[in-house]
Write an enzyme that holds these catalytic residues in place. Sequence first.
Site, mmCIF file in Angstrom:
data_model
loop_
_atom_site.group_PDB
_atom_site.id
_atom_site.type_symbol
_atom_site.label_atom_id
_atom_site.label_comp_id
_atom_site.label_asym_id
_atom_site.label_seq_id
_atom_site.Cartn_x
_atom_site.Cartn_y
_atom_site.Cartn_z
ATOM 1 C CG HIS C 238 62.815 19.336 52.154
ATOM 2 N ND1 HIS C 238 62.534 20.140 53.228
ATOM 3 C CD2 HIS C 238 63.170 20.168 51.143
ATOM 4 C CE1 HIS C 238 62.729 21.405 52.901
ATOM 5 N NE2 HIS C 238 63.105 21.453 51.639
ATOM 6 N N GLY C 239 60.092 15.340 52.089
ATOM 7 C CA GLY C 239 59.865 13.916 51.952
ATOM 8 C C GLY C 239 60.637 13.031 52.899
#
Lengths: 62, 328, 274
Positions: C238-239
């Site tokens: 999810h960065g």
Amino acid sequence: MSLSNVFYNTIFKRNSTFVPAVFAGAFAWSIGFEIAVTKFHDSWNKGKQWKDIRDKYATVEE
Amino acid sequence: MFAAAKNAGALRAASRAMKAGPRTTTARFASSSAGSSSGSFESFLNSRLTLASASLAAVGTVAWYTHLYGTLPFVGEAHASAASDEGMHPIAYPWSHNGVLDTFDHASIRRGYQVYREVCAACHSLNRIAWRNLVGVSHTADEARAMAEEVEYTDGPNDQGEMFERPGKLADYMPPPYPNDEAARAGNGGALPPDLSLIVKARHGASDYIFSLLTGYIDPPAGVEIREGMNYNPFFPGGALSMGRVLFDGLVEYEDGTPATTSQMAKDVTTFLHWASEPEHDERKKYGIKAVIILSTLFCISIYVKRFKWIPIKTRKLVYEPPVNKGH
Amino acid sequence: MATLAAKKAFTIAPTVRTLASGVPHAPALNLAAKPLADGHGHGTSRADKPSAWASSTTLSSAGLVSRTAFTARPTGHFQQRLLSTSAAVKDAPQVPDFSHYRAPNTDKNRTFSYFMVGSLGVLSASMAKSSVSEFLVTMSASADVLALAKVEVELGSIPEGKNVIIKWRGKPVFVRHRTASEIEEANREDWKSLRDPEADSARVKNPEWLVMLGVCTHLGCVPIGEAGDYGGWFCPCHGSHYDISGRIRKGPAPTNLEIPTYDLNEAEGKLVVG
């Protein structure tokens, strides 16, 4: 006053001293008994247990 | 004579009562259907067909049971067997850990591990013993770690998803000589060398049997045929086993200078295997001492307390002093 | 085929007499007595009909069964004892004298009895204590689990500026040998303004070695090393961006990467996680 009366009056007469004395005695006794049994066990099995022969193999710096 | 007369009286009274009795049985029903239905049931019960089918069912049940289980319960059986089928009784040896208070001889365990590693481990696995189990029993932590690192264990998967080899750790278990049971059978002419972790517990005679077997190899007596590849040992049930004699004088060299005779090695490796089966042995016996002392003391004191509580009741003296009649 | 079975069970003593109604006549017992008319009596008995307990007629599968039960008065042969034959009791039996058994000093006995009862309590309590503690020991982790709970890493095998991922209790652990510039960078950050403010010195035991659980605090992915906008770790799921001290800088993760308990043994060059 004889010795037995001293014991009776200080410990046994009141439940508030008798019960704590029993628990304190249990604590002290379990420690003492453990030490005594270990001592007997080690002397009975002298030279057979690992702690008796460990020094031969353990390196010096440990 | 008196009794007989009394009996006669009793009979007379009985017959009188019976005469009086039937008065209450005179109730009758106009219809006889109830009676006839019970009669047909009784005639069915007493018929030959019923008797024959019941007998057939009983015989059939027994036959079926015998077919399923081979034997009948509660019926004794006689077997014919030769003494050699059971193997000779192992000789009882005075092991130094035989007594109820005796621990293992740990120097012997250490030598026994050496014998296992150099001799037995070629064929027998020891699956349930990890390197860490040796620590504090027969080896120091450093020695055990060094021995573990000599063995390569497969671990993984790593980041790339591949299995890799790494040196052993204390938490690893003893490496097996064969990757699986099939390979072990193939390498030993079809006979599977048993895992030795629990072998002392798994055999009748325990340590005595293992020692007797290891030192009991002799030439087969006259009349006993031993097939090619088999060996004769009177202590082995059946007499013939695939494992040959492996312990010979001077086979290993003990680091503590103990002469490595056959029986010395057999004794050491048996002690080691006994420890492997019962690692809790020493601690268990120590607990035994403590339990016996505490429980027997408690027993004696409880008897004292019981008597203490009962004495006033048991030695009670009840004295009745009758009232003195002062009137006259 | 109709059968009429009459089953009679009776116990008759020699002197029984039966009334015409079929009720046995017991001189001392009035069987036909009516219950009291005080409301507690239930029903009344008729003198012309045998009572239900004395006789019954039932219809069963075996036919019509009529049962008549007689219970007659026992006629035992007793001999009256005559007063004149009984021997007069002249004396009460001699009760032994117990005074010999009495303790001369009851104080000593009292203390001793209390001592024995107390010893019973002492032994029982110490046994109960060891039973409970032994039972609690069975709840702790077993030896084979504990043996795997620690992982040793040779620090000498990790060159400066390199990441190593080891497995510890089924989770990845990042070990990074940080360079001097990375340490400087980690300390330079104004950490008080970060999302999860934590100083770099609080996250390491030796600034050269950064040891962290390699599990993203967002949803548990494993971040990638030497990636992301802040030169540290980057979670591909999810960065989330972590910096060179493992602190969350950007992305959905709420907290910094977790630090496991570990020991640095610099003398032997060993790291023990666990």
